[in-house]
Design a protein around this motif. Structure first.
Motif, PDB file in Angstrom:
ATOM      1  N   ASP A 259      17.818  11.770  -8.230  1.00 43.25           N
ATOM      2  CA  ASP A 259      17.626  12.658  -9.374  1.00 43.25           C
ATOM      3  C   ASP A 259      16.835  12.006 -10.500  1.00 43.25           C
ATOM      4  OD1 ASP A 259      19.602  10.898 -10.020  1.00 43.25           O
ATOM      5  OD2 ASP A 259      21.068  12.386 -10.647  1.00 43.25           O
ATOM      6  N   ASP A 260      16.245  10.832 -10.240  1.00 48.82           N
ATOM      7  CA  ASP A 260      15.427  10.199 -11.277  1.00 48.82           C
ATOM      8  C   ASP A 260      13.951  10.113 -10.895  1.00 48.82           C
ATOM      9  OD1 ASP A 260      15.431   8.277  -9.309  1.00 48.82           O
ATOM     10  OD2 ASP A 260      16.246   6.683 -10.560  1.00 48.82           O
ATOM     11  N   GLY A 261      13.562  10.724  -9.768  1.00 46.36           N
ATOM     12  CA  GLY A 261      12.164  10.750  -9.357  1.00 46.36           C
ATOM     13  C   GLY A 261      11.599   9.399  -8.958  1.00 46.36           C
ATOM     14  N   THR A 262      12.424   8.481  -8.486  1.00 45.94           N
ATOM     15  CA  THR A 262      12.003   7.140  -8.114  1.00 45.94           C
ATOM     16  C   THR A 262      10.804   7.175  -7.169  1.00 45.94           C
ATOM     17  OG1 THR A 262      14.283   6.406  -8.319  1.00 45.94           O
ATOM     18  CG2 THR A 262      12.789   4.970  -7.101  1.00 45.94           C
ATOM     19  N   ALA A 263       9.797   6.346  -7.455  1.00 43.95           N
ATOM     20  CA  ALA A 263       8.548   6.365  -6.693  1.00 43.95           C
ATOM     21  C   ALA A 263       8.736   6.012  -5.226  1.00 43.95           C
ATOM     22  CB  ALA A 263       7.529   5.424  -7.315  1.00 43.95           C
ATOM     23  N   GLY A 264       9.692   5.177  -4.883  1.00 45.66           N
ATOM     24  CA  GLY A 264       9.871   4.777  -3.503  1.00 45.66           C
ATOM     25  C   GLY A 264      10.767   5.682  -2.700  1.00 45.66           C
ATOM     26  N   ALA A 265      11.237   6.737  -3.296  1.00 39.84           N
ATOM     27  CA  ALA A 265      12.191   7.614  -2.636  1.00 39.84           C
ATOM     28  C   ALA A 265      11.530   8.440  -1.534  1.00 39.84           C
ATOM     29  CB  ALA A 265      12.848   8.545  -3.654  1.00 39.84           C
ATOM     30  N   VAL A 266      12.368   8.884  -0.593  1.00 39.02           N
ATOM     31  CA  VAL A 266      11.889   9.777   0.461  1.00 39.02           C
ATOM     32  C   VAL A 266      11.321  11.025  -0.185  1.00 39.02           C
ATOM     33  CG1 VAL A 266      12.636  11.211   2.394  1.00 39.02           C
ATOM     34  CG2 VAL A 266      13.496   8.890   2.164  1.00 39.02           C
ATOM     35  N   GLY A 267      10.206  11.503   0.321  1.00 36.09           N
ATOM     36  CA  GLY A 267       9.569  12.695  -0.230  1.00 36.09           C
ATOM     37  C   GLY A 267       8.424  12.379  -1.162  1.00 36.09           C
ATOM     38  N   THR A 268       8.430  11.196  -1.790  1.00 36.95           N
ATOM     39  CA  THR A 268       7.362  10.900  -2.746  1.00 36.95           C
ATOM     40  C   THR A 268       6.030  10.662  -2.053  1.00 36.95           C
ATOM     41  OG1 THR A 268       8.000   8.569  -2.815  1.00 36.95           O
ATOM     42  CG2 THR A 268       8.873   9.995  -4.553  1.00 36.95           C
ATOM     43  N   VAL A 269       6.048  10.122  -0.851  1.00 33.35           N
ATOM     44  CA  VAL A 269       4.783   9.894  -0.141  1.00 33.35           C
ATOM     45  C   VAL A 269       4.156  11.231   0.234  1.00 33.35           C
ATOM     46  CG1 VAL A 269       3.695   8.884   1.900  1.00 33.35           C
ATOM     47  CG2 VAL A 269       5.467   7.617   0.673  1.00 33.35           C
ATOM     48  N   GLU A 270       4.977  12.160   0.760  1.00 36.14           N
ATOM     49  CA  GLU A 270       4.457  13.488   1.090  1.00 36.14           C
ATOM     50  C   GLU A 270       3.800  14.123  -0.129  1.00 36.14           C
ATOM     51  OE1 GLU A 270       8.053  13.284   3.876  1.00 36.14           O
ATOM     52  OE2 GLU A 270       7.416  12.373   2.024  1.00 36.14           O
ATOM     53  N   LEU A 271       4.497  14.054  -1.253  1.00 34.01           N
ATOM     54  CA  LEU A 271       3.966  14.654  -2.476  1.00 34.01           C
ATOM     55  C   LEU A 271       2.673  13.974  -2.903  1.00 34.01           C
ATOM     56  CD1 LEU A 271       7.303  15.096  -4.440  1.00 34.01           C
ATOM     57  CD2 LEU A 271       6.040  16.824  -3.157  1.00 34.01           C
ATOM     58  N   ALA A 272       2.626  12.659  -2.806  1.00 37.68           N
ATOM     59  CA  ALA A 272       1.419  11.932  -3.179  1.00 37.68           C
ATOM     60  C   ALA A 272       0.259  12.271  -2.255  1.00 37.68           C
ATOM     61  CB  ALA A 272       1.696  10.430  -3.160  1.00 37.68           C
ATOM     62  N   LEU A 273       0.563  12.546  -0.987  1.00 42.77           N
ATOM     63  CA  LEU A 273      -0.491  12.845  -0.020  1.00 42.77           C
ATOM     64  C   LEU A 273      -1.034  14.269  -0.141  1.00 42.77           C
ATOM     65  CD1 LEU A 273       0.937  11.066   3.146  1.00 42.77           C
ATOM     66  CD2 LEU A 273      -1.056  10.372   1.788  1.00 42.77           C
ATOM     67  N   GLN A 274      -0.267  15.174  -0.758  1.00 43.92           N
ATOM     68  CA  GLN A 274      -0.700  16.573  -0.848  1.00 43.92           C
ATOM     69  C   GLN A 274      -2.069  16.715  -1.505  1.00 43.92           C
ATOM     70  OE1 GLN A 274       0.806  19.088   0.757  1.00 43.92           O
ATOM     71  NE2 GLN A 274       2.207  17.502   1.466  1.00 43.92           N
TER      72      GLN A 274
ATOM     73  N   ALA B  83       0.833  -1.209   0.000  1.00 37.09           N
ATOM     74  CA  ALA B  83       0.000   0.000   0.000  1.00 37.09           C
ATOM     75  C   ALA B  83       0.863   1.254   0.000  1.00 37.09           C
ATOM     76  CB  ALA B  83      -0.938  -0.002   1.201  1.00 37.09           C
ATOM     77  N   LEU B  84       1.969   1.245   0.744  1.00 34.34           N
ATOM     78  CA  LEU B  84       2.850   2.409   0.772  1.00 34.34           C
ATOM     79  C   LEU B  84       3.494   2.630  -0.599  1.00 34.34           C
ATOM     80  CD1 LEU B  84       3.961   4.648   2.591  1.00 34.34           C
ATOM     81  CD2 LEU B  84       5.866   3.122   3.151  1.00 34.34           C
ATOM     82  N   THR B  85       3.892   1.556  -1.248  1.00 38.43           N
ATOM     83  CA  THR B  85       4.453   1.662  -2.602  1.00 38.43           C
ATOM     84  C   THR B  85       3.409   2.208  -3.563  1.00 38.43           C
ATOM     85  OG1 THR B  85       5.982  -0.169  -2.186  1.00 38.43           O
ATOM     86  CG2 THR B  85       5.495   0.352  -4.495  1.00 38.43           C
ATOM     87  N   ALA B  86       2.187   1.696  -3.475  1.00 40.86           N
ATOM     88  CA  ALA B  86       1.107   2.187  -4.340  1.00 40.86           C
ATOM     89  C   ALA B  86       0.803   3.650  -4.062  1.00 40.86           C
ATOM     90  CB  ALA B  86      -0.146   1.325  -4.142  1.00 40.86           C
ATOM     91  N   LEU B  87       0.809   4.036  -2.803  1.00 40.43           N
ATOM     92  CA  LEU B  87       0.553   5.423  -2.421  1.00 40.43           C
ATOM     93  C   LEU B  87       1.606   6.356  -3.009  1.00 40.43           C
ATOM     94  CD1 LEU B  87      -0.927   7.550  -0.694  1.00 40.43           C
ATOM     95  CD2 LEU B  87       0.472   6.817   1.235  1.00 40.43           C
ATOM     96  N   ALA B  88       2.866   5.977  -2.901  1.00 45.19           N
ATOM     97  CA  ALA B  88       3.954   6.796  -3.450  1.00 45.19           C
ATOM     98  C   ALA B  88       3.835   6.909  -4.967  1.00 45.19           C
ATOM     99  CB  ALA B  88       5.303   6.205  -3.069  1.00 45.19           C
ATOM    100  N   ARG B  89       3.396   5.854  -5.593  1.00 49.23           N
ATOM    101  CA  ARG B  89       3.308   5.819  -7.061  1.00 49.23           C
ATOM    102  C   ARG B  89       2.080   6.534  -7.593  1.00 49.23           C
ATOM    103  NH1 ARG B  89       3.956   0.483  -7.659  1.00 49.23           N
ATOM    104  NH2 ARG B  89       1.719   0.177  -7.478  1.00 49.23           N
ATOM    105  N   GLY B  90       0.935   6.387  -6.920  1.00 50.95           N
ATOM    106  CA  GLY B  90      -0.309   6.880  -7.499  1.00 50.95           C
ATOM    107  C   GLY B  90      -1.236   7.641  -6.581  1.00 50.95           C
ATOM    108  N   GLY B  91      -0.768   8.020  -5.413  1.00 53.35           N
ATOM    109  CA  GLY B  91      -1.604   8.772  -4.502  1.00 53.35           C
ATOM    110  C   GLY B  91      -2.589   7.893  -3.755  1.00 53.35           C
ATOM    111  N   LEU B  92      -3.455   8.538  -3.002  1.00 52.90           N
ATOM    112  CA  LEU B  92      -4.389   7.822  -2.136  1.00 52.90           C
ATOM    113  C   LEU B  92      -5.309   6.888  -2.916  1.00 52.90           C
ATOM    114  CD1 LEU B  92      -4.771   7.887   0.921  1.00 52.90           C
ATOM    115  CD2 LEU B  92      -6.666   9.466   0.570  1.00 52.90           C
TER     116      LEU B  92
END
Length: 198
Positions: A99-114, A18-27
């Protein structure tokens, strides 16, 4: 991680997926059927561990907080030289956003949750994580001799720099430098945020 065996899946497996999916595609990406398919499981396996999607969301947000906040704060520690700890924290935060915008990287969950910041489960988690991170940054800047107000301002500046860096890496990764230039870029941001003068 398709296992195809319901009994081999744990609540942690579902939460990680679920965390991987959230980072990749939002809630919206945290949905039982697609997760079951990704895991090679049935919906029954999901309901063995969770009462409903909301319970999975709560577990997923808690995992994000443990992984990207508790673990980071723990790695930096609460004692020792504040200058070295702050520099280590800033470098860790900026280099954890590749620098490649990897979905599992730190920061991607915050961005997906915005996009879902007003959701009744997301809003308190985002607020709690943001307050904890700002509190930790403020403590470090205070230990370096700034007044509480100035330390809070500097912590806010550092945190917004991290979020902006994560957004750029996620949305337009080609605009960030690569290789050694990325390291130089991170060093420059870190040293700028280490300066205590106005």
């Amino acid at each position: 991680m398709a296992t195809g065996k319901r009994e081999s899946l744990t609540a942690a497996d579902w939460t990680e997926a679920a965390l991987t999916a959230l980072a990749r595609g939002g809630l919206a990406a945290v949905a039982v059927e697609p997760l079951a398919k990704d895991l090679g499981a049935t919906k029954g396996s999901f309901y063995w561990h969770f009462a409903d999607r909301n319970e999975l969301l709560v577990a997923t947000l808690a995992l994000w907080e443990r992984r990207d906040t508790d673990r980071v704060i723990g790695a930096i520690g609460e004692s020792g030289d504040a200058t070295a700890r702050l520099r280590r924290l800033l470098r860790l935060a900026f280099t954890s956003v590749p620098d490649d915008g990897t979905a599992g990287a730190v920061g991607t969950v915050e961005l997906a949750l915005q996009a879902s910041a007003a959701h009744p489960l997301v809003a308190p988690a985002l607020r709690r994580v943001t307050e904890r991170r700002l509190g930790f940054l403020t403590r470090l800047y205070t230990e370096l001799g700034l007044s509480p107000a100035r330390a809070r301002d500097r912590g806010l500046l550092a945190y917004t720099a991290f979020l902006g860096h994560a957004q750029l890496a996620h949305a337009t990764p080609g605009l960030l430098p690569g290789g050694r230039a990325f390291t130089t870029h991170v060093d420059q941001m870190t040293e700028t945020l280490m300066r205590l003068g106005d």
